[in-house]
Design an enzyme around this catalytic site. Structure first.
Site, mmCIF file in Angstrom:
data_model
loop_
_atom_site.group_PDB
_atom_site.id
_atom_site.type_symbol
_atom_site.label_atom_id
_atom_site.label_comp_id
_atom_site.label_asym_id
_atom_site.label_seq_id
_atom_site.Cartn_x
_atom_site.Cartn_y
_atom_site.Cartn_z
ATOM 1 N N ASP A 1 0.860 -0.965 0.002
ATOM 2 C CA ASP A 1 -0.060 -0.013 0.067
ATOM 3 C C ASP A 1 1.122 1.316 0.067
ATOM 4 O O ASP A 1 1.844 1.153 0.261
ATOM 5 C CB ASP A 1 -0.855 0.078 1.181
ATOM 6 C CG ASP A 1 -2.028 -0.938 1.199
ATOM 7 O OD1 ASP A 1 -2.232 -1.512 0.113
ATOM 8 O OD2 ASP A 1 -2.113 -1.615 2.374
HETATM 9 N N1 URA Z 1 -1.024 -5.935 3.989
HETATM 10 C C1 URA Z 1 -1.600 -4.679 3.826
HETATM 11 O O1 URA Z 1 -2.804 -4.370 4.560
HETATM 12 N N2 URA Z 1 -0.900 -3.896 3.379
HETATM 13 C C2 URA Z 1 0.231 -3.977 2.898
HETATM 14 O O2 URA Z 1 0.545 -3.086 2.223
HETATM 15 C C3 URA Z 1 0.769 -5.417 2.770
HETATM 16 C C4 URA Z 1 0.006 -6.263 3.190
#
Ligand code: URA
Length: 250
Positions: free
Chosen positions: A103
């Site tokens: 993310d």
């Molecule tokens: N899980 C998440 O919630 N976000 C990420 O960026 C990676 C794994």
């Protein structure tokens, strides 16, 4: 180091059985000497391997281990945000793609490669690659959290999450955000917002998330925004990962 027959097959010199026959028949040389043992270990970066006198060169694909900083998106291009590719020289950008995604607000280990087969292998749900995350949470974890993570949490999808290993840990002083409690979690899937949804399922909000390990690789020696090229043995290990069932699993 890898077996000669495997190297030849992966370099396109024939099927595994064809290259074994070629080696046994004396058609293959390693550093100028005929080798008839197809299980012999070779180092493609150091040995000159020839088939019928012609050098056998495997593709020259690359894989980088990148320390993604928070604030950039895992995409090759984006209209408004900085992307992970902006950290790489322009000459490389067109051929590279991120392996999976983190993310925008997540930092940590992201592989970037031009090897489509490797990318597919590492992101395919069948391969269950282990990924470890350091998470800072806004609330204490319930007493049964470790057990619930291990049993497989319902995170609102059709199927529950696969078993995950959860452990409370000390705060990381370098983390951009401090919270009420910190944990390390190792998962073997890559569902959308997976880790945040897993913690939400036990009543906690993730306020900081960093991927610290991926398929046994770590961020050691790197700072946010930096990357390094994987060495041939690291790349080899990733390429030869077995599917789940053959692989040590959680
Ligand atoms: N899980 C998440 O919630 N976000 C990420 O960026 C990676 C794994």
């Amino acid at each position: 180091m890898l077996r000669l027959d495997r190297y030849l097959a992966e370099a396109g010199a024939g099927s595994r059985s064809e290259v074994k026959k070629a080696v046994s028949s004396g058609l293959v040389t390693v550093d100028g000497a005929v080798v008839r043992d197809y299980s012999r270990k070779v180092d493609p970066s150091a040995n000159r391997i020839c088939h019928r006198g012609i050098p056998v060169v495997r593709d020259t694909s690359v894989c980088y281990l990148f320390y993604k900083p928070a604030g950039c998106v895992t995409a090759r291009r984006d209209r408004s945000d900085r992307t992970v590719m902006d950290y790489f020289p322009e000459a490389l950008r067109d051929r590279l793609s991120p392996v999976g995604r983190l993310d925008k607000d997540t930092e940590g280990l992201l592989l970037v490669t031009d090897d489509g087969a490797l990318n597919h292998r590492l992101t395919s749900p069948a391969h269950h690659v282990e990924k470890t995350y350091y998470a800072v949470l806004d609330a204490p974890l319930p007493g049964d959290a470790v057990d619930r993570f291990y049993r497989g949490l319902d995170i609102g999808d059709e199927k529950p999450a696969r078993p995950a290993v959860l452990a409370l840990c000390e705060p990381d002083a370098a983390a951009a955000c401090q919270g009420v409690c910190q944990a390390l979690v190792t998962v073997t899937e890559g569902r959308y917002h997976q880790v945040k949804r897993m913690f939400a399922a036990v009543g906690c909000t993730v306020v900081f998330l960093k991927r610290t390990a991926f398929a046994g690789l770590t961020l050691e020696g790197l700072s946010p925004g930096e990357y390094r090229k994987l060495q041939s043995d690291e790349l080899e290990r990733l390429r030869s990962r077995k599917r789940t069932g053959e692989q040590k699993s959680l």
